[in-house]
Design a protein around this motif. Structure first.
Motif, PDB file in Angstrom:
ATOM      1  N   GLN A 234       0.943  -0.952   0.038  1.00 10.79           N
ATOM      2  CA  GLN A 234       0.177  -0.011  -0.272  1.00 10.79           C
ATOM      3  C   GLN A 234       0.845   1.333   0.245  1.00 10.79           C
ATOM      4  O   GLN A 234       1.604   0.974   0.346  1.00 10.79           O
ATOM      5  N   VAL A 235       0.534   2.522  -0.746  1.00 10.49           N
ATOM      6  CA  VAL A 235       0.865   4.100  -0.215  1.00 10.49           C
ATOM      7  C   VAL A 235      -0.186   4.710   0.227  1.00 10.49           C
ATOM      8  O   VAL A 235      -1.450   4.307  -0.603  1.00 10.49           O
TER       9      VAL A 235
ATOM     10  N   LYS B 225       5.299   4.544 -10.195  1.00  7.28           N
ATOM     11  CA  LYS B 225       6.381   5.762  -9.319  1.00  7.28           C
ATOM     12  C   LYS B 225       5.326   6.755  -9.193  1.00  7.28           C
ATOM     13  O   LYS B 225       3.944   7.243  -9.318  1.00  7.28           O
TER      14      LYS B 225
ATOM     15  N   ARG C 200       4.089  10.518  -2.201  1.00  7.20           N
ATOM     16  CA  ARG C 200       3.703  10.395  -1.014  1.00  7.20           C
ATOM     17  C   ARG C 200       3.839  11.684   0.111  1.00  7.20           C
ATOM     18  O   ARG C 200       5.240  12.441  -0.052  1.00  7.20           O
TER      19      ARG C 200
ATOM     20  N   TYR D 217       7.550  15.348   1.996  1.00  3.58           N
ATOM     21  CA  TYR D 217       7.270  14.223   1.254  1.00  3.58           C
ATOM     22  C   TYR D 217       8.548  12.617   0.449  1.00  3.58           C
ATOM     23  O   TYR D 217       9.754  12.908   0.457  1.00  3.58           O
ATOM     24  N   GLU D 218       8.165  12.184  -0.142  1.00  5.62           N
ATOM     25  CA  GLU D 218       9.055  10.825  -0.945  1.00  5.62           C
ATOM     26  C   GLU D 218       8.478  10.340  -1.972  1.00  5.62           C
ATOM     27  O   GLU D 218       7.308   9.952  -2.426  1.00  5.62           O
ATOM     28  N   VAL D 219       9.213  10.019  -2.827  1.00  5.62           N
ATOM     29  CA  VAL D 219       8.499   9.859  -4.095  1.00  5.62           C
ATOM     30  C   VAL D 219       9.675   7.669  -4.019  1.00  5.62           C
ATOM     31  O   VAL D 219       9.942   7.434  -3.237  1.00  5.62           O
ATOM     32  N   LEU D 220       8.320   6.815  -3.810  1.00  7.34           N
ATOM     33  CA  LEU D 220       8.651   4.932  -4.112  1.00  7.34           C
ATOM     34  C   LEU D 220       8.497   4.995  -5.384  1.00  7.34           C
ATOM     35  O   LEU D 220       7.501   5.041  -6.590  1.00  7.34           O
ATOM     36  N   ASP D 221       9.500   3.546  -5.657  1.00  7.54           N
ATOM     37  CA  ASP D 221       8.563   2.584  -6.706  1.00  7.54           C
ATOM     38  C   ASP D 221       8.214   1.804  -6.300  1.00  7.54           C
ATOM     39  O   ASP D 221       8.567   0.607  -5.037  1.00  7.54           O
ATOM     40  N   CYS D 222       7.290   1.380  -6.723  1.00  3.55           N
ATOM     41  CA  CYS D 222       6.243   0.548  -6.625  1.00  3.55           C
ATOM     42  C   CYS D 222       5.944  -0.726  -7.255  1.00  3.55           C
ATOM     43  O   CYS D 222       5.768  -0.096  -8.779  1.00  3.55           O
ATOM     44  N   ALA D 223       6.084  -1.503  -6.965  1.00  7.06           N
ATOM     45  CA  ALA D 223       5.923  -3.351  -7.630  1.00  7.06           C
ATOM     46  C   ALA D 223       4.048  -3.260  -8.202  1.00  7.06           C
ATOM     47  O   ALA D 223       3.549  -2.978  -6.478  1.00  7.06           O
TER      48      ALA D 223
ATOM     49  N   ARG E 240      -2.654  -1.951   9.320  1.00  4.96           N
ATOM     50  CA  ARG E 240      -2.067  -3.483   8.472  1.00  4.96           C
ATOM     51  C   ARG E 240      -1.504  -5.179   9.811  1.00  4.96           C
ATOM     52  O   ARG E 240      -1.693  -5.357   9.530  1.00  4.96           O
TER      53      ARG E 240
ATOM     54  N   LEU F 183       9.179  -4.822  -2.604  1.00  5.50           N
ATOM     55  CA  LEU F 183       8.125  -4.580  -3.305  1.00  5.50           C
ATOM     56  C   LEU F 183       7.876  -2.920  -3.545  1.00  5.50           C
ATOM     57  O   LEU F 183       7.677  -2.203  -4.573  1.00  5.50           O
ATOM     58  N   ILE F 184       8.382  -2.256  -2.232  1.00  5.55           N
ATOM     59  CA  ILE F 184       8.759  -0.988  -2.473  1.00  5.55           C
ATOM     60  C   ILE F 184      10.031  -0.033  -2.007  1.00  5.55           C
ATOM     61  O   ILE F 184      10.066  -0.536  -1.407  1.00  5.55           O
ATOM     62  N   GLN F 185      10.685   0.811  -2.912  1.00  5.31           N
ATOM     63  CA  GLN F 185      11.539   1.384  -2.681  1.00  5.31           C
ATOM     64  C   GLN F 185      11.668   2.621  -2.755  1.00  5.31           C
ATOM     65  O   GLN F 185      10.790   3.664  -3.824  1.00  5.31           O
ATOM     66  N   ILE F 186      12.141   3.564  -1.572  1.00  7.95           N
ATOM     67  CA  ILE F 186      12.346   4.891  -1.452  1.00  7.95           C
ATOM     68  C   ILE F 186      12.822   5.241  -2.277  1.00  7.95           C
ATOM     69  O   ILE F 186      14.351   4.885  -2.340  1.00  7.95           O
ATOM     70  N   ILE F 187      12.846   6.044  -3.221  1.00  9.45           N
ATOM     71  CA  ILE F 187      13.840   6.461  -4.241  1.00  9.45           C
ATOM     72  C   ILE F 187      14.290   8.284  -4.323  1.00  9.45           C
ATOM     73  O   ILE F 187      15.140   8.776  -4.443  1.00  9.45           O
ATOM     74  N   GLU F 188      12.930   9.051  -3.816  1.00 11.01           N
ATOM     75  CA  GLU F 188      13.487  10.544  -3.482  1.00 11.01           C
ATOM     76  C   GLU F 188      12.715  10.538  -1.789  1.00 11.01           C
ATOM     77  O   GLU F 188      11.891  10.114  -1.670  1.00 11.01           O
ATOM     78  N   GLN F 189      13.843  11.191  -0.978  1.00 10.80           N
ATOM     79  CA  GLN F 189      13.061  11.772   0.352  1.00 10.80           C
ATOM     80  C   GLN F 189      13.195  13.813   0.637  1.00 10.80           C
ATOM     81  O   GLN F 189      14.477  13.581   0.576  1.00 10.80           O
ATOM     82  N   HIS F 190      11.781  14.106   0.900  1.00  9.81           N
ATOM     83  CA  HIS F 190      12.726  15.438   0.716  1.00  9.81           C
ATOM     84  C   HIS F 190      11.710  15.912   2.366  1.00  9.81           C
ATOM     85  O   HIS F 190      10.365  15.638   2.467  1.00  9.81           O
TER      86      HIS F 190
END
Lengths: 295, 339
Positions: free
Chosen positions: A143-144, A159, A162, A168-174, B111, B201-208
């Protein structure tokens, strides 16, 4: 192509509660509150429609609720949903978030064929923000929450941006994944006039049964077929349609119970009145200094 | 009698090895809850290089810390955190688990509750232990989970009568944080991190992040303005008063919506919860959503033109009058006292 399922909820309009809807015992008279489309779910639907427009695919909106929740599904059709389902059964009534997500996840599994599930972050009647994550857990998918933007979909990965504390953060999700979205992430489109005219008479089985009631000239079975033929039938999913344990549904399946409800009544009149004069304010400041409030 | 445990667990939310305030607030509350049912308090710490944090929790009365320390847990991610926490709950069946009702807590707790089939109540404003009779059955030492509902128009007490584990999230600033008078000896139980494909399954690619410079929560005095202040100009007087009293300025949602003040200074249900020594509410009518964020203040002064404004109902001192006249007089009177 990405197929989306959107979880929507019809809620009492808690933003506009007045004294009139409070009963003497302090509970809320839900019957007097107008029912509205949960605001963040509207945004969830909007994002799903945007995904469809950009990448292709199908948008299916589902709601769990009493028969009158078909109102909300009609509104989904007016906005552009391809398919809707009403999940309704007396056995589902009184469900807390755990029992709700149990039924929702079973219904989603039955509908199947999805890449993305969208929901509002939370509903304005409970403000719990729990049904989204709990549904994702039951489906065994990630979940996001607090989604601000769907940055990109590519090769069955997403991508997603959130909100986090102070940023904020940017996530790469399956995929597949469940997203709960924030109100500011989009603006809901208005109803399409064409679709409104097309679907304003869309009806569920319960809607049709209500029409038939007290009218001996109408037969429900025949009408259902007629509505189906005209593409105006809102399909329902009941307990019997799902592979579920009814002990885990509704009030019975809810670990949390409401023990007590009180209306918020103010004490009133207990404060000390201070005159807005130099002397009045001076004595107030003296009093506060004596109580060591300053410094 | 049931065979449920008497353990109270608190999830320690941390970032870069620093715990969120709400976690310490929950430890202080958790200590009281554990004491009132003769149970133990445990902190649950997940992260990387966070052993010092686990040790730190003992200052707040913890009996035992459960620590899962691994580089894969350096940053909060839903999948590994919820998976590991769920397996801990499924193994030990704590009686109560508390989380901060932060973005992270509200992502994580549901969860875990779903996986462990536990009851979960969101955004509690109070927690108590009490014997309860529910549907003619007697329950001993249940957790009363008290929260506003229906847009804050009612206060509901939720119970989880039949499940082994009762979970709740609590908003920041609602409970008081205080150091334990008799801290226990540090006892850290390490749990090994075992990787699982779902974690990735989920990777953080950027955080601000923008570090929050404004901290109205720890201000001893707050001067807070509402829509009734009338204008941004008038708000300047509140700034002056706040400065004079050594406090911070804040506002209601209506004042934020009107552009009188920034959202980071908003007090109330959709803003910050505060409990200063003195809260001066100026031109704030006192909707429940606002009161929920400030009613625990030690002293409340309300200034409003409407003598029937609900804010007077929770105030210690009430001044009926126009802010534009009362505030300058207040400032003057205070300056005179300092002479």
């Amino acid at each position: 192509m990405y197929n989306s399922i959107v979880l929507v909820k019809q809620v009492p309009d808690t933003a506009n509660i007045s004294g009139k809807v409070m009963k003497d015992d302090g509970t809320v008279n839900r019957a007097l509150l107008p029912a509205v489309f949960n605001p963040e779910d509207l945004i969830a639907l909007e994002l799903a429609l945007q995904v469809k427009e950009k990448y292709g695919g199908k948008v299916t909106a589902i709601t769990m609720g009493p028969p009158r929740a078909s109102d909300t599904l009609r509104e989904c059709l007016f906005m552009g949903a391809d398919e809707v389902y009403l999940i309704t059964d007396r056995k589902f009534a009184g469900a807390d978030t755990l029992a709700t997500s149990y039924v929702l996840s079973a219904a989603i599994q039955k509908i199947g064929n999805f890449d993305l599930i969208f929901a509002g972050r939370q509903a304005i009647d409970g403000d719990t923000a729990q049904v989204g994550p709990q549904t994702a857990e039951k489906l065994n998918i990630p979940q996001v929450t607090y989604v601000e933007e769907i940055v990109e979909l590519n090769e069955k990965r997403a991508k997603i941006r959130r909100k986090i504390e102070n940023g904020y953060e940017v996530l790469d999700c399956a995929l597949p994944i469940l997203l709960t979205v924030l109100k500011d992430s989009a603006e809901a489109r208005p109803f399409s006039t064409k679709k409104l005219l097309a679907y304003k008479n869309a009806k569920s089985l319960m809607d049709i049964e209500k029409m038939v009631e007290g009218n001996s000239l109408l037969y429900a079975d025949k009408l259902v077929q007629e509505f189906k033929d005209r593409g105006l039938f809102i399909p329902t999913i009941t307990a019997d349609d799902l592979d579920i344990d009814t002990e885990r549904c509704g009030l019975k399946g809810s670990p949390t119970k409401v023990h007590k409800v009180e209306s918020v009544i103010l004490a009133g009149g207990s404060h000390i009145k201070i005159e807005p004069t130099k002397d009045g304010l001076g004595s107030l400041i003296d009093q506060l200094m004596e109580d060591h409030i300053f410094g | 009698m049931n065979n449920f445990s008497n353990d109270v667990w608190v999830y320690i939310e941390q970032r870069d090895g620093k715990a969120a305030d709400v976690s310490y607030e929950l430890l202080s509350k958790g200590r009281k809850l554990a004491d009132s049912m003769g149970g133990t308090l445990k902190s649950v710490v997940l992260g990387h290089n966070v052993e010092h944090l686990a040790a730190e929790t003992f200052k707040f009365g913890v009996d035992e810390a459960i620590l899962v320390d691994n580089e894969n847990l350096y940053q909060y991610r839903t999948m590994p955190y919820s998976r590991i926490f769920s397996s801990l709950v499924n193994e030990h069946h704590p009686r109560i688990v508390l989380f901060g009702a932060t973005i992270t807590g509200r992502d994580l707790a549901p969860r875990i509750a779903s996986n462990t089939k536990s009851g979960l109540t969101a955004d509690c404003t109070d927690l108590q232990i009490s014997d309860v009779t529910y549907l003619k059955k007697e329950y001993k030492d249940l957790l009363l989970q008290i929260r506003p509902a229906f847009g804050g128009n009612i206060i509901a007490t939720i119970i989880t009568p039949d499940n082994p584990t009762q979970m709740a999230t609590v908003r920041e600033g609602v409970m008081e944080k205080h150091l334990s008078e008799s801290p226990r000896q540090v006892k850290i139980s390490r749990v090994e991190y075992v990787p699982d494909p779902v974690d990735e399954l989920i990777q953080i690619i950027e955080q601000h992040r923008e570090e929050n410079k404004v901290d109205i929560k720890s201000a001893p005095i707050i001067v807070s303005g509402g829509y009734g202040v009338g204008s941004k100009e008038n708000f300047r007087m509140l700034h002056e008063l706040a400065k004079l009293l050594g406090g911070e300025i804040a506002g209601s949602r209506a004042a934020v919506d009107a552009g009188f003040i920034n959202h980071e200074r908003q007090v109330g249900q959709t803003g910050v919860t505060v409990r200063p020594k003195l809260y001066i509410a100026v031109g704030i009518s006192g909707a429940i959503q606002h009161r929920a964020g400030m009613q625990e203040s030690q002293k409340i002064i309300a200034i409003n033109t409407d003598p029937d404004a609900p804010i007077f109902g929770i105030s210690h001192y009430g001044i009926v009058g126009d802010a534009a006249e009362v505030i300058p007089r207040f400032i003057e009177a205070f300056k005179n006292k300092l002479k």
